[in-house]
Scaffold this active site. Sequence first.
Site, short mmCIF file in Angstrom:
data_model
loop_
_atom_site.label_atom_id
_atom_site.label_comp_id
_atom_site.label_asym_id
_atom_site.label_seq_id
_atom_site.Cartn_x
_atom_site.Cartn_y
_atom_site.Cartn_z
CD GLU A 191 -0.24 -5.63 6.07
OE1 GLU A 191 -0.21 -6.31 5.02
OE2 GLU A 191 -0.48 -4.39 6.07
CG HIS A 240 -3.14 -3.53 3.96
ND1 HIS A 240 -2.04 -2.88 4.46
CD2 HIS A 240 -3.89 -2.61 3.34
CE1 HIS A 240 -2.12 -1.59 4.15
NE2 HIS A 240 -3.25 -1.41 3.47
CB CYS A 299 -0.97 -0.07 1.17
SG CYS A 299 -2.45 0.89 0.89
N1 GLN Z 1 -3.78 6.26 1.27
C1 GLN Z 1 -2.47 6.01 1.78
C2 GLN Z 1 -1.42 6.85 1.04
O1 GLN Z 1 -1.72 7.43 0.06
C3 GLN Z 1 -2.11 4.54 1.66
C4 GLN Z 1 -3.06 3.73 2.48
C5 GLN Z 1 -2.49 2.50 3.10
O2 GLN Z 1 -1.26 2.31 3.14
N2 GLN Z 1 -3.34 1.67 3.63
O3 GLN Z 1 -0.32 6.94 1.46
#
Ligand code: GLN
Length: 197
Positions: free
Chosen positions: A179, A177, A85
């Site tokens: 995890e 995710h 992410c």
């Molecule tokens: N929206 C976050 C970002 O732009 C990422 C979200 C996440 O890591 N769950 O950094």
Amino acid sequence: MLKEDGKMKVGVLSFQGGVIEHLNQIKALGHTGVEVKKEKDLDDIDAIILPGGESTTIGKLLKITGLIKSLKEKIESGLPTWGTCAGMILLANEVEGQEEKYLQLMDIKVKRNAFGTQIDSFKTHKVIEKISKDEMELVFIRAPYITEVKDNVRILCKVDDKIVAARQDNIIVTSFHPELTNDVTFLNYFLKSKWMK
Ligand code: GLN
């Protein structure tokens, strides 16, 4: 270095975000997880995970502490790396509509918070053939997706035609995710990859 018993020391970048969840999964597989906050923490790790969180915050801390330089060199020299992410955003060469860049180690362009505000967090199930024949639970939280890849990037998974997992050499990224689930399949895949020495 990888020990004979196959146990590894896996670093998790620990400025902000979902650090504990990764450390718990690493432990569940019998490996040792270590928090990475400074250059010295990179010394003898076999792999590193850049967790989810807020990429602007983690990115800012990478720059303020100066860790960005040694982390980048270490990943360039082949350290197996998994970005989840926000971690994906930190590794991308380009972020749509944003000047600020971070590690720039993967030939992808990403769009932040890309699934829209109405469905900013959701779960789905999918078989990722290159990883397992069983369905995996994919958890998305204000997730980015990949809008462009160069030829050297292998796409691992798409959801609604959007690229949500990919790999380039020693780097894997996921919009979702693993995890945050009880399933260690993805972590196992990452740690057992052929490029893991
Ligand atoms: N929206 C976050 C970002 O732009 C990422 C979200 C996440 O890591 N769950 O950094």
